[in-house]
Each structure stands twice: as C-alpha cells, then as structure tokens.
Scaffold this motif. Structure first.
Motif, short mmCIF file in Angstrom:
data_model
loop_
_atom_site.label_atom_id
_atom_site.label_comp_id
_atom_site.label_asym_id
_atom_site.label_seq_id
_atom_site.Cartn_x
_atom_site.Cartn_y
_atom_site.Cartn_z
N UNK A 27 -2.75 4.22 1.71
CA UNK A 27 -1.73 3.18 1.53
C UNK A 27 -1.73 2.56 0.14
N UNK A 28 -2.80 2.73 -0.62
CA UNK A 28 -2.85 2.11 -1.94
C UNK A 28 -3.12 3.05 -3.08
N UNK A 29 -3.59 4.28 -2.79
CA UNK A 29 -3.94 5.20 -3.86
C UNK A 29 -5.43 5.16 -4.15
N UNK A 30 -5.91 6.20 -4.83
CA UNK A 30 -7.34 6.33 -5.08
C UNK A 30 -7.87 5.23 -5.99
N UNK A 31 -7.15 4.93 -7.07
CA UNK A 31 -7.64 3.92 -8.02
C UNK A 31 -7.70 2.54 -7.39
N UNK A 32 -6.66 2.18 -6.65
CA UNK A 32 -6.64 0.85 -6.04
C UNK A 32 -7.69 0.72 -4.95
N UNK A 33 -7.87 1.79 -4.16
CA UNK A 33 -8.89 1.75 -3.11
C UNK A 33 -10.27 1.57 -3.72
N UNK A 34 -10.54 2.30 -4.81
CA UNK A 34 -11.86 2.21 -5.44
C UNK A 34 -12.07 0.88 -6.13
N UNK A 35 -10.98 0.20 -6.53
CA UNK A 35 -11.13 -1.06 -7.26
C UNK A 35 -11.82 -2.13 -6.42
N UNK A 36 -11.81 -1.99 -5.11
CA UNK A 36 -12.48 -3.00 -4.27
C UNK A 36 -14.00 -2.94 -4.40
N UNK B 141 -2.08 -7.09 3.00
CA UNK B 141 -2.79 -6.30 4.01
C UNK B 141 -3.81 -5.38 3.35
N UNK B 142 -3.43 -4.77 2.22
CA UNK B 142 -4.37 -3.94 1.49
C UNK B 142 -5.55 -4.78 1.02
N UNK B 143 -5.26 -6.01 0.56
CA UNK B 143 -6.32 -6.89 0.08
C UNK B 143 -7.29 -7.27 1.20
N UNK B 144 -6.77 -7.57 2.38
CA UNK B 144 -7.64 -7.96 3.50
C UNK B 144 -8.55 -6.80 3.90
N UNK B 145 -7.97 -5.62 4.06
CA UNK B 145 -8.76 -4.45 4.44
C UNK B 145 -9.77 -4.12 3.33
N UNK B 146 -9.33 -4.21 2.08
CA UNK B 146 -10.22 -3.90 0.97
C UNK B 146 -11.39 -4.86 0.86
N UNK B 147 -11.15 -6.15 1.08
CA UNK B 147 -12.25 -7.12 1.03
C UNK B 147 -13.24 -6.89 2.17
#
Length: 326
Positions: A276-285, A37-43
């Motif tokens: 839901x994922x943290x700052x680093x993971x959110x920015x990685x997208x 779900x994080x991946x779908x929203x991030x993409x």
C-alpha cells in the motif's frame, strides 16, 4: 509487448540488469490508502520490531542465536499451519500468480530471517539492544536508494531530505547513548559490522517483498518464509550450538512472544505496508526504531531516557513526516 509488468520494445534483447529489474517491477502502490492508516500500521510495525531486540536479548540467556531463531520460525510456521482453515484463501488473481513471485517471496524471507536476523542476533551478543535497534535504522536509506535505482520508485528531493533527517537523528542518538565510536571494543565493532551487513540484507528483502506482496496471499507468504527460514537455520543451530535450550520461564515467554507477535505480526504488517505504500515508504518506518528502542529499554530494562535521546527523536519524526507526505 509487456513482460511481468515492464514494457519491452520488440527486437530489444534484455541485459541481465534489465531482466532483474523487469522481474521485480510492479505497478505503483495503492494510492487510495489514506496516509494516516499507513502511519498507524507503520508505527505499530516499528514498535513491535524494536521490541524483538529486547526480547531476543533476554531469550539468549538460555540458548544460542541460531537455536532461538530456528525454534521461533518453526513455531510461528506451525501455528499458521494449524490456523490455515480459518485464514483467508487465495483470490483468483493470487491463485494464478507466476512461480517467480513465490521465488521472490522465498528469497525475501531468507534474506530477512536467516541473513538479517542471523547476523543481527549474533551481533546482539556484543552490542546493546538499544544500539542494535539504532543501527538497523540505516536500512530505509539503503532501501530508498535501491528502490529508486532498481524498481524505479520515485525518490524526490523531499523524500531524500526526510531520510537524511532521520539518519541524522539516528546518528545523534547513537553518539549520545554509546559515548561515540571510542566506547566500542573490537568485539562490539565486529557486532556492529554484522548488524550493518544484516541491515543491507533487510533492504534487499524489502524489494523482493515488493514483488511478492502484490501478487500472493500474505498468509501463505508468511507461512512459506517462516518454514523455509526455520528449516534453513536448524542444521546451523545443531552444528554450532547443539540445539541447547534452557527452558526457563523468561526464555519460553520470550520465545512465544517472538514466534507469534513478532514473526507473524511484523511479516504481515510489512507485506501490507509494501503493497500500500511502496518499498521505500515501508522501510522508512525503521527510522522510528531508535525512538521505540529507547522508550522500551527505559520501560522494561530500567534504562534512562536522556535529553539527547529526545533531541535525536525530533529529526526522526520530522524526516518520517517528509517521507510520508503525499
């Protein structure tokens, strides 16, 4: 005892650095959210974010960057204000949030919309839209490093390797599409410097959003950030550009798209990803921006997708997978 989520030993006087870190610290991201779900929203977030550079390039044929951004944010904020009755209200926890959370939300909005986009759109006048999307991709590495040092978010060897792989893919695409550094003139280099400075502001804003996203209503955060950013840029647009606007159908369509889908959509998606994922993971997208930027430029502007673009996309996707893996 505990102040703003950070344990403080009695009798210990906080240093300025510890005070800032304490005010920004939050409990760990919501680990129950599935990675897919994080991946779908991030993409989706990266795709829409990348499209803004192409839309902005088109809109600036009829107005200046400050005028475009000011009108975009004010229009988006007005739309959210009109829809406020039908949007979710505050929960009891959100209503009781401390004032410092609102300050962090305001700072995050100004860093993103005024500093990052203000510098980025000025640089966009001398730098191609595709290259702009690529340069912004340095922000995940900056965010991950700042989050590890400032917020004490974990950054293991696997996540660091993933970020470095992504940056390698970004550098490969940048070199292949622009003929290397020798192809840039002095105006383009000035634009590159503005965009990179904006990327640093974007990384800092992600950390401030990390504080606000866990405590405040995301719809109210979006409204605050949009109104504050639009009003801040309005006098700059009036002073430097005279608020000149050539309302062609292309300019108006681009402005409408940026005010609704880009400004409102990406703000809410970023707040969700940070929570839901943290700052680093959110920015990685943002590592996906070069890939989406190239594809959108090919589809909408008729640019050619080369083998170098495809090869550069592979380490970006692999790096994102390493960052996303639990």
């Amino acid at each position: 005892m505990q102040i703003l989520g950070a344990p403080i030993q009695c009798g210990h006087v906080l240093t300025p650095t510890e005070t800032v870190m304490s005010s920004l610290s939050l409990p760990s991201p919501t680990l129950s959210t599935p990675a897919w779900r994080i991946a779908v929203v991030g993409c989706a977030f990266s795709l829409i974010w990348s499209s803004a550079f192409i839309a902005g390039k088109q809109a600036m044929t009829g107005c200046g960057p400050f005028t475009l951004l000011s009108l975009r944010f004010l229009a988006a904020g007005a739309l959210l204000w009109l829809l406020r009755r039908w949007l979710p209200g505050d929960t009891p926890q959100q209503a009781a949030a401390p004032a410092i959370a609102w300050r962090h939300a305001l700072i995050a909005g100004l860093l993103t919309n005024v500093v990052y986009l203000g510098l980025g759109y000025h640089g966009l006048r001398h730098v191609p839209a595709g290259l702009t999307a690529i340069l912004v991709s340095v922000s995940p590495l900056l965010t991950a490093a700042m989050a590890a040092l400032w917020l004490r978010e974990p950054l293991g060897a696997r996540q660091l390797l993933g970020l470095l792989c992504g940056m390698g893919g970004v550098a490969w695409i940048m070199a292949g599409r622009n003929g290397g550094a020798s192809a840039l003139d002095h105006k383009a280099w000035l634009g590159v410097g503005m965009i990179l400075a904006g990327a640093l502001a974007l990384a800092a804003s992600t950390l401030y959003n990390r504080r606000a996203a866990g405590q405040l209503n995301p719809w109210r955060i979006a409204r605050l950030q949009l109104w504050a950013s639009g009003l801040t840029l309005l006098p700059l647009a009036l002073w430097t550009e005279g608020l000149q606007l050539n309302p062609t159908p292309l300019v108006l369509a681009s402005l409408a798209y940026q005010a609704t889908v880009v400004s409102i959509g990406t703000t809410l998606m970023l707040l969700w990803l940070v929570r839901h994922g943290g700052a680093a993971k959110a920015s990685s997208f943002h590592l996906l921006n070069p890939l989406f930027g190239v594809l959108l430029a090919a589809a909408l502007l008729g640019e050619t997708v080369t083998l170098s673009d495809v090869l550069g996309a592979l380490p970006i996707v692999a790096g994102l997978g390493l960052v996303m893996r639990r």
